[in-house]
Design an enzyme around this catalytic site. Structure first.
Site, PDB file in Angstrom:
ATOM      1  N   PHE A 227      -8.328  80.030  34.329  1.00  0.00           N
ATOM      2  CA  PHE A 227      -8.917  80.431  32.750  1.00  0.00           C
ATOM      3  C   PHE A 227      -8.296  81.004  32.219  1.00  0.00           C
ATOM      4  O   PHE A 227      -9.404  82.072  32.035  1.00  0.00           O
ATOM      5  CB  PHE A 227      -9.952  80.003  33.272  1.00  0.00           C
ATOM      6  CG  PHE A 227     -10.806  78.925  34.228  1.00  0.00           C
ATOM      7  CD1 PHE A 227     -11.034  77.972  33.169  1.00  0.00           C
ATOM      8  CD2 PHE A 227     -10.890  79.146  35.620  1.00  0.00           C
ATOM      9  CE1 PHE A 227     -11.855  76.924  34.327  1.00  0.00           C
ATOM     10  CE2 PHE A 227     -11.385  77.594  36.069  1.00  0.00           C
ATOM     11  CZ  PHE A 227     -11.752  76.539  35.133  1.00  0.00           C
ATOM     12  N   ASP A 249      -4.475  77.366  30.820  1.00  0.00           N
ATOM     13  CA  ASP A 249      -6.087  77.339  30.426  1.00  0.00           C
ATOM     14  C   ASP A 249      -5.647  75.985  29.322  1.00  0.00           C
ATOM     15  O   ASP A 249      -4.969  75.840  29.080  1.00  0.00           O
ATOM     16  CB  ASP A 249      -5.923  78.612  29.066  1.00  0.00           C
ATOM     17  CG  ASP A 249      -7.735  79.224  28.548  1.00  0.00           C
ATOM     18  OD1 ASP A 249      -8.000  78.803  29.170  1.00  0.00           O
ATOM     19  OD2 ASP A 249      -7.479  77.895  27.636  1.00  0.00           O
ATOM     20  N   CYS A 341     -19.338  85.127  35.593  1.00  0.00           N
ATOM     21  CA  CYS A 341     -20.145  85.967  34.569  1.00  0.00           C
ATOM     22  C   CYS A 341     -21.741  85.243  33.894  1.00  0.00           C
ATOM     23  O   CYS A 341     -22.394  85.510  32.702  1.00  0.00           O
ATOM     24  CB  CYS A 341     -19.295  86.084  33.210  1.00  0.00           C
ATOM     25  SG  CYS A 341     -18.917  84.378  32.446  1.00  0.00           S
TER      26      CYS A 341
END
Length: 397
Positions: A227, A249, A341
């Site tokens: 990512f 990605d 996150c």
């Protein structure tokens, strides 16, 4: 007369501890006819004044506190908060040589629903609450006063605004349109930021400290950066002496920028020391596992998997899956640098997920270091929700 809300008895306890949110179920009655985002007075059930807040009739968070003092919410108020936010970060800016940083971290800086990132002479605003939208013009005037040499651009293209009864918005608020590339520096690393088309406000500033810490694990190592977005962790890995870095990605434009960033920093990419791979990370990890491909270091920095409590169980499965796969493609003694996150997932739960992934991967894992959001993303003591980014360095045996 200023519109007002009166709280249910006992619901004022969180406000006395300076928490800035008032939920709909905590309101006993409303006086006046407050409009979307309008500033209201907040009273306890017995009529004691508590705070100035922004009213949001469509949200479960019915009001967000601007101030716990009797003051006018005007340009002077915003100028004061902006000055405080900048002062709080001065040491960090100087220490890390920053030309890109978070200037305002919403509730943690006493400005609920307002996020402002500074990239060179561009201020990029995300206004996510009804109160922030209501005060937009005053906020822009305050920014012009405090930062007269800066252009101001809005990136309020976030779905959460719908919960506040707001439409998504982007565009110039003052000055010029941002160019396609604004180059910032952090820790002597150059990074190109696309303010208009990039994720969030253009870049993930919150991982700066983790990027720097990652360098000590990569010297002469084979690194897989999952990512990768525009290659932030990959740049630090190259700077840290990695033998080879594969940036993976699903976005080709992001990979193109990652390659440009490597060139900006004069890293030699001609000899395939840096690889930019357009791939679905979930599928790629399984392919590497099935092929027996191994790495010394895997960096796992996925997007947010949980936007609401209803999505938390699915997010746990997703984090467990990718971390299990990462462990399976690490050499014995290899390092997993893994992050979440998702604010709804606390650090204890995330550590448990990594432990469960280790069981499924049939690997022994040692937690050796913990990470959190960069220092310009503070967490106010009264607002623990401001802590959202957590990570671990793990040795996989």
């Amino acid at each position: 007369m200023t519109p007002a809300i009166y709280l249910v008895k006992g619901r004022e306890k969180s406000l006395r501890r300076k928490h800035p949110w008032i939920f709909s179920r905590g309101i006993q009655r409303t006086e006046g006819d407050p409009q979307l985002g309008e500033t209201i007075d907040v009273f306890a059930h017995n009529g004691q004044w508590l705070a100035k807040a922004a009213y949001s009739p469509h949200s479960q968070i019915r009001a967000r506190v601007w101030s716990f003092e009797q003051e006018t919410i005007d340009q002077t108020f915003f100028e004061k908060r902006l000055a405080q936010a900048l002062l709080l970060r001065q040491d960090i800016i100087a220490r890390d040589g920053l030309t890109g940083f978070r200037l305002v971290a919403a509730e943690s800086d006493g400005l609920p629903g307002i996020t402002i990132d500074k990239y060179q002479n561009f201020l990029v605003c995300q206004l996510l609450s009804a109160g922030a939208e209501y005060q937009k013009d005053v906020l822009v005037q305050a920014l012009q006063s405090q930062f007269p040499d800066c252009h101001i651009y809005e990136r309020s293209d976030v779905a959460v605004r719908k919960k506040e009864g707001l439409e998504e918005r982007v565009g110039v608020l003052h000055g010029e349109m941002p160019p396609s590339s604004v180059v910032i520096e952090e820790n002597d690393v150059k990074i190109s930021v696309d303010i208009v088309g990039g994720h969030k406000t253009g870049f993930y500033l919150d991982q700066r400290d983790s990027r720097l810490q990652s360098m000590k694990y990569v010297n002469q190592k084979e690194v897989l950066n999952c990512f990768s977005y525009t290659g932030g962790f990959g740049l630090y890995a190259l700077k840290g002496g990695a033998k080879r870095v594969i940036n993976a990605d699903v976005s080709q434009p992001a990979l193109d920028t990652a390659k440009y960033n490597a060139q900006l920093n004069e890293f030699d990419i001609a000899k395939k020391r840096a690889v930019f791979l357009n791939a679905d990370v979930f599928k790629l990890l399984r392919e590497y596992r099935d092929q027996g491909t191994k790495f010394d270091v895997v960096i796992m920095d996925p997007p947010k998997f949980a936007e609401s409590k209803n999505q938390l169980n699915g997010a746990c499965r997703g984090y467990k899956d990718i971390n299990m796969l990462a462990m399976q493609i690490l050499k014995p003694g290899g390092t997993l640098l893994t992050y979440s996150c998702s604010g709804l997932m606390d650090q204890v739960l995330f550590q448990k997920i990594i432990a469960d992934a280790a069981v499924d991967a049939q690997r022994s894992v040692k937690f050796i270091e913990r990470f959190e959001q960069a220092a310009d993303h503070p967490t106010d003591s009264a607002y623990p929700e401001g802590f959202y980014l957590k990570g671990f360095a793990c040795k996989v045996l």
